[in-house]
Every structure is written in C-alpha cells, then in structure tokens.
Design an enzyme around this catalytic site. Sequence first.
Site, PDB file in Angstrom:
ATOM      1  CG  HIS A  77     -37.786 -19.943  -8.272  1.00 60.32           C
ATOM      2  ND1 HIS A  77     -37.777 -19.687  -9.388  1.00 60.32           N
ATOM      3  CD2 HIS A  77     -38.802 -19.290  -7.210  1.00 60.32           C
ATOM      4  CE1 HIS A  77     -38.621 -18.233  -9.033  1.00 60.32           C
ATOM      5  NE2 HIS A  77     -39.242 -18.603  -7.999  1.00 60.32           N
ATOM      6  CD  GLU A  79     -38.507 -24.511 -12.830  1.00 57.26           C
ATOM      7  OE1 GLU A  79     -40.220 -23.226 -13.338  1.00 57.26           O
ATOM      8  OE2 GLU A  79     -39.127 -23.366 -11.548  1.00 57.26           O
ATOM      9  CB  CYS A 103     -38.030 -17.303 -13.395  1.00 58.88           C
ATOM     10  SG  CYS A 103     -36.632 -17.769 -12.055  1.00 58.88           S
ATOM     11  CB  CYS A 106     -35.429 -21.236 -12.966  1.00 61.10           C
ATOM     12  SG  CYS A 106     -35.652 -21.509 -11.212  1.00 61.10           S
TER      13      CYS A 106
END
Length: 159
Positions: A77, A79, A103, A106
């Site tokens: 992801h 992040e 999420c 993360c």
Amino acid sequence: MKRTDYIDWDAYFMGIAMLSSHRSKDPNTSVGACIVGQDNRILSLGYNGMPRGCSDDEFPWAREGDDLETKYLYVCHAELNAILNYSGNNIKGAKIYTTLFPCNECTKALIQSGIKEVIYISDKYAATASVIAAKKMMKSAGITYRPYVPINQDITLHL
C-alpha cells in the site's frame, strides 16, 4: 500586486499525494501518499504497487477470485511504501497525506513509525472491519485524522 494563485500547504501536499497515485498500475484503486515533517518539508512519497523486484506484469491485479490470483496478498500500500521509502532516521511527529484512508495494516506501521496525523481524501471503506480497526488504533495511539477539505482552490496541471 498581491499574488492570489498560490495554494495552501494542505492543497500542495495532497496534490503531490494525488500525483503520486498516478504511478500505481492498479486498474481499480490508485492510491498515493506523501509524508511531511513538522517543518512542512516532504520526507517521503509512496503509491500502491508490487514490491520492488516483483514485476507489475507478472503478479495479479484482480479483485476477486482465488486468494493467490488477486492483488491483495502482493500489493504494498501507498502508506507503507512511503514509510519504507523514507531514508532518514526518524519520522516521529510527521503527518501523512493519503488519497485513501489507511487500512489496519498500514495503520500499524504509521503508529510504529511515529506519524501523528493522517489527512485523507476518500474514506470509501469506512464501514469495513479494516478501517474501523484502523480508527480504533489511531484513537488509542493518539493519531489524529481528518478529511482533506479544499479551500476554494481548483488547480489543473497539464503534464
């Protein structure tokens, strides 16, 4: 003559996160992130994509099907990529601008790295267990989060 076409910090950093999202090859959800220090300096950028060394063309981008044939077990992801791309010693107290609310996975990395604020555009998965857990952890860890609210600024870039 006073200049009126400048943008505020939030618009600047979110614009960079949005631009970073265009590096993603995900055909459904392109996400970008920009980590900013307390002095308004960009520390790192990230977007969602396959891990370094894993070809975007060899791994799946599907959203449905057998677990091993979907993107979810492979994609890193935005992040997390922004945290992993940071080459300094400490991002404690920084904030992250992201185009999609983080999420739970993360969020764990954001907490561990010392991020103190999350600014996001979309919270389209707000009702999912992942985001509910993320918000619960952020609250417990003292991370603030807020939606990005543009202040009368319509900027078009032609690249």
